[in-house]
Scaffold this active site. Structure first.
Site, PDB file in Angstrom:
ATOM      1  N   LYS A 191      -2.082  -7.413  16.772  1.00 15.52           N
ATOM      2  CA  LYS A 191      -1.847  -8.567  15.889  1.00 15.52           C
ATOM      3  C   LYS A 191      -0.629  -8.282  15.015  1.00 15.52           C
ATOM      4  O   LYS A 191      -0.592  -7.300  14.294  1.00 15.52           O
ATOM      5  CB  LYS A 191      -3.058  -8.857  14.988  1.00 15.52           C
ATOM      6  CG  LYS A 191      -2.872 -10.180  14.245  1.00 15.52           C
ATOM      7  CD  LYS A 191      -3.803 -10.379  13.084  1.00 15.52           C
ATOM      8  CE  LYS A 191      -3.305  -9.800  11.787  1.00 15.52           C
ATOM      9  NZ  LYS A 191      -2.063 -10.433  11.264  1.00 15.52           N
ATOM     10  N   SER A 245      -1.356  -2.152   3.692  1.00 12.51           N
ATOM     11  CA  SER A 245      -1.711  -1.697   2.344  1.00 12.51           C
ATOM     12  C   SER A 245      -2.996  -0.867   2.341  1.00 12.51           C
ATOM     13  O   SER A 245      -3.840  -1.002   3.239  1.00 12.51           O
ATOM     14  CB  SER A 245      -1.884  -2.911   1.431  1.00 12.51           C
ATOM     15  OG  SER A 245      -2.954  -3.687   1.904  1.00 12.51           O
ATOM     16  N   THR A 246      -3.138  -0.038   1.338  1.00 11.77           N
ATOM     17  CA  THR A 246      -4.343   0.790   1.222  1.00 11.77           C
ATOM     18  C   THR A 246      -5.582  -0.085   1.043  1.00 11.77           C
ATOM     19  O   THR A 246      -6.638   0.194   1.620  1.00 11.77           O
ATOM     20  CB  THR A 246      -4.176   1.783   0.054  1.00 11.77           C
ATOM     21  OG1 THR A 246      -3.131   2.698   0.404  1.00 11.77           O
ATOM     22  CG2 THR A 246      -5.447   2.580  -0.206  1.00 11.77           C
ATOM     23  N   GLY A 249      -6.494  -1.296   4.363  1.00 11.50           N
ATOM     24  CA  GLY A 249      -6.928  -0.147   5.151  1.00 11.50           C
ATOM     25  C   GLY A 249      -8.394   0.190   4.899  1.00 11.50           C
ATOM     26  O   GLY A 249      -9.152   0.497   5.828  1.00 11.50           O
ATOM     27  N   GLU A 266      -2.383   3.843   8.524  1.00  9.02           N
ATOM     28  CA  GLU A 266      -1.150   4.224   7.816  1.00  9.02           C
ATOM     29  C   GLU A 266      -1.067   3.293   6.622  1.00  9.02           C
ATOM     30  O   GLU A 266      -0.819   2.101   6.792  1.00  9.02           O
ATOM     31  CB  GLU A 266       0.086   3.974   8.687  1.00  9.02           C
ATOM     32  CG  GLU A 266       0.119   4.707   9.988  1.00  9.02           C
ATOM     33  CD  GLU A 266       0.546   6.143   9.845  1.00  9.02           C
ATOM     34  OE1 GLU A 266       0.854   6.565   8.706  1.00  9.02           O
ATOM     35  OE2 GLU A 266       0.555   6.828  10.857  1.00  9.02           O
ATOM     36  N   CYS A 300       6.745   2.199   3.543  1.00  5.67           N
ATOM     37  CA  CYS A 300       5.526   2.784   2.954  1.00  5.67           C
ATOM     38  C   CYS A 300       5.794   4.175   2.401  1.00  5.67           C
ATOM     39  O   CYS A 300       5.193   4.598   1.428  1.00  5.67           O
ATOM     40  CB  CYS A 300       4.380   2.770   3.945  1.00  5.67           C
ATOM     41  SG  CYS A 300       4.843   3.342   5.567  1.00  5.67           S
TER      42      CYS A 300
HETATM   43  P1  ADP Z   1       0.939  -6.485   2.922  1.00  5.52           P
HETATM   44  O1  ADP Z   1       0.265  -6.729   1.609  1.00  5.52           O
HETATM   45  O2  ADP Z   1       2.056  -5.551   2.841  1.00  5.52           O
HETATM   46  O3  ADP Z   1       1.242  -7.739   3.705  1.00  5.52           O
HETATM   47  P2  ADP Z   1      -1.480  -6.089   4.347  1.00  5.52           P
HETATM   48  O4  ADP Z   1      -2.302  -4.858   4.376  1.00  5.52           O
HETATM   49  O5  ADP Z   1      -2.037  -7.279   3.635  1.00  5.52           O
HETATM   50  O6  ADP Z   1      -0.099  -5.660   3.769  1.00  5.52           O
HETATM   51  O7  ADP Z   1      -1.101  -6.565   5.805  1.00  5.52           O
HETATM   52  C1  ADP Z   1      -0.836  -5.713   6.871  1.00  5.52           C
HETATM   53  C2  ADP Z   1      -1.447  -6.293   8.125  1.00  5.52           C
HETATM   54  O8  ADP Z   1      -2.855  -6.341   7.951  1.00  5.52           O
HETATM   55  C3  ADP Z   1      -1.006  -7.721   8.446  1.00  5.52           C
HETATM   56  O9  ADP Z   1      -0.914  -7.880   9.845  1.00  5.52           O
HETATM   57  C4  ADP Z   1      -2.156  -8.547   7.900  1.00  5.52           C
HETATM   58  O10 ADP Z   1      -2.301  -9.790   8.537  1.00  5.52           O
HETATM   59  C5  ADP Z   1      -3.338  -7.654   8.192  1.00  5.52           C
HETATM   60  N1  ADP Z   1      -4.509  -7.887   7.335  1.00  5.52           N
HETATM   61  C6  ADP Z   1      -4.530  -8.297   6.035  1.00  5.52           C
HETATM   62  N2  ADP Z   1      -5.798  -8.400   5.599  1.00  5.52           N
HETATM   63  C7  ADP Z   1      -6.614  -8.048   6.614  1.00  5.52           C
HETATM   64  C8  ADP Z   1      -8.030  -7.942   6.785  1.00  5.52           C
HETATM   65  N3  ADP Z   1      -8.884  -8.223   5.805  1.00  5.52           N
HETATM   66  N4  ADP Z   1      -8.497  -7.527   7.977  1.00  5.52           N
HETATM   67  C9  ADP Z   1      -7.652  -7.209   8.986  1.00  5.52           C
HETATM   68  N5  ADP Z   1      -6.323  -7.307   8.900  1.00  5.52           N
HETATM   69  C10 ADP Z   1      -5.787  -7.706   7.731  1.00  5.52           C
END
Ligand code: ADP
Length: 498
Positions: A191, A245-246, A249, A266, A300
């Protein structure tokens, strides 16, 4: 009227191409089941580039089923040699189409094309070629203890891998995940980030052209909650790999417990640069600036905290400021001289500016920048704050923008303590010409990567991963390849009788 599956787009530099808009499942572009769509925006112009389809749970189900079928019916039977050839062919096609791919990311992510996306393409190629080299070298060991037992290990793929990537390096982050997964015999559903979905859909065309069987590499666009979460919690996914983001994660790790998926994360960072007074001063200034400002600070492992020995502190600050003023060119990502484009979107722009405003309000010493140029686009000037205390929010939290905080130390012990004073542990840079000291400090630093006399010159042959809250597991290098296999022990009784 429903959205077509493909449309012609002309990018700001005149590149005209056919942009897929559907989800790439089973080597075909398809509409999302419920017809949901979203828009992606050029952060330099603030204009919509296109609408495209967004996956939700039902589409994830279809993609996972396609991947499972491909894994059991075709991919498992492929030789490592065949996988290697396909990966090399894919990389060759990326190279042939690099002008289109680079132009898409310059428009969709705001990354300066000549000084930034070209590097992404080079890294992407290197990762696929490197992984292709591993594909026919995934071997176990024989374990010889007793003449009555012949025992050996097999390094087997997990099966179906879910992969979730961020927006800062759309092509390279995907390569870090697809390359090792495919080399080791897995299949994947990846994705992309909802912020930068376009280049990987164009890449998907190359997957088919390279000759990958349907269902081996599936690429879906969509949002975190509606497409990412169903992937992370899907029982048909055997391993989940995430970069972002953490906070997200942690969510992914929780969701992965549903079937005890293997997990690689990561996550974020607040990485330090430690500058000793016996460094190569001129080079240190250049690397320290590069380590935070490259990619508009959207890395990051950006070295966003700089600790400088008190004996050279003011001199260093002055030089850092001058280096930025003379070498940073903020502007249009399609201008070849520009090395600093807009932030990726309005959300990131506002978040970064709010960190800057808060620091200014607190009276933190502003050495450079701190503003947004008065023009269209989500631009933030390279910004340097000095004398920043350890408890300031801008010292503790990841800004993910072109903002660096500088402060001083006097002894080696203090430098180590300050560098480690973070919940994160992704990267760290040490600058000194004293190699004994460099190795001593490198051993004490709590992070997955330590650069000595450079910063963020990531090397795909080495593992990349985080300590502490920066992640779980590693990607890249031999370690990253191993993270896509699970080991099986086979015991063969050679005559032991009960
Ligand atoms: P940023 O804040 O830098 O956009 P995110 O961690 O929100 O970082 O996003 C990184 C990836 O994780 C993106 O592909 C986003 O769509 C996906 N993502 C965000 N929230 C979720 C979630 N709850 N479950 C799975 N994937 C997510």
């Amino acid at each position: 009227m429903s959205l077509p599956l493909q449309k012609e787009i002309t990018l700001p530099n005149g590149v005209k191409y056919e942009q897929p808009l559907g989800l790439f499942i089973n080597n075909e572009f398809v509409a999302s089941k419920n017809g949901a769509t979203f828009q992606t925006i050029n952060p330099a112009t603030e204009e919509v580039i296109t609408d495209l389809y967004a996956a939700d749970e039902a589409d994830v189900d279809v993609a996972v089923a396609a991947a499972r079928k491909a894994y059991t019916q075709t991919w498992k039977k492929m030789s490592g040699d065949d996988r290697a050839r396909l990966l090399r062919k894919l990389a060759d096609l990326v190279n042939e189409e690099r002008e289109v791919l680079a132009s898409i990311d310059a428009a969709d992510a705001g990354k300066p094309k000549a000084t930034n996306v070209e590097n992404d393409i080079e890294e992407t190629l290197s990762v696929y070629y490197y992984c292709s080299g591993w594909a026919d070298k995934i071997t176990g060991k024989t374990v010889e203890n007793s003449p009555l037992k012949f025992a050996y290990t097999r390094h087997e793929p997990y099966g179906v891998c879910g992969q979730i990537i961020p927006w800062n390096y759309p092509l390279a982050m995907a390569a870090w995940k697809i390359g090792p997964a495919i080399a080791t015999g897995n299949v994947c559903v990846l994705k992309t980030s909802e912020v930068t979905p376009l280049s990987m859909l164009y890449f998907a065309k190359l997957v088919k052209k390279a000759g990958f069987p349907p269902g081996v590499i599936n690429i879906i666009s969509g949002f975190g909650k509606t497409a990412g979460a169903p992937l992370a919690s899907h029982k048909g996914i055997d391993k989940i790999a995430f970069t972002g983001s953490t906070a997200t994660g942690r969510e992914i790790m929780k969701m992965a417990t549903i079937n005890l998926k293997a997990v690689t994360l990561e996550c974020g960072g607040k990485s330090p640069s430690v500058v000793f007074d016996d460094c190569d001063f001129e080079q240190t200034v250049k690397w320290a600036l590069f380590g935070i400002m490259y990619n508009q600070g959207q890395i990051c492992s950006a070295t966003s905290r700089i600790y400088v020995q008190d004996t050279i502190y003011e001199k260093f600050l002055e030089a850092l400021k001058k280096e930025s003023q003379t070498t940073s060119h903020v502007g249009d990502p399609f201008d070849d001289k520009v090395d600093h484009g807009p932030q990726v979107n309005e959300t990131q722009y506002k978040k970064i500016m709010s960190y800057i405003e808060e620091a200014k309000k607190q009276g933190i010493r502003l050495v450079l920048g701190g503003n947004s140029p008065d023009k269209k686009g989500y631009y933030v000037e390279p910004t340097i704050f000095a004398d920043v205390s350890e408890d300031a929010k801008i010292m503790r939290e990841e800004v993910f923008g072109p903002v660096v905080v500088v402060s001083k130390f006097s002894t080696e012990e203090e430098a180590i303590e300050l560098a480690n004073n973070s919940e994160y542990g992704l990267g760290a840079a040490i600058f000194t010409e004293n190699l004994t000291k460099a190795h001593r400090v490198a051993a004490e630093i709590e992070s997955g990567t330590v650069w000595v006399n450079s910063s963020n010159d990531t090397d795909i042959h080495l593992p990349f991963g985080g300590f502490k809250m920066s992640g779980v597991g590693t990607e890249l290098g031999e370690y990253g390849i191993n993270n896509y296999t699970q080991v099986k022990a086979v015991h063969v009784n050679m005559g032991s009788r009960l």
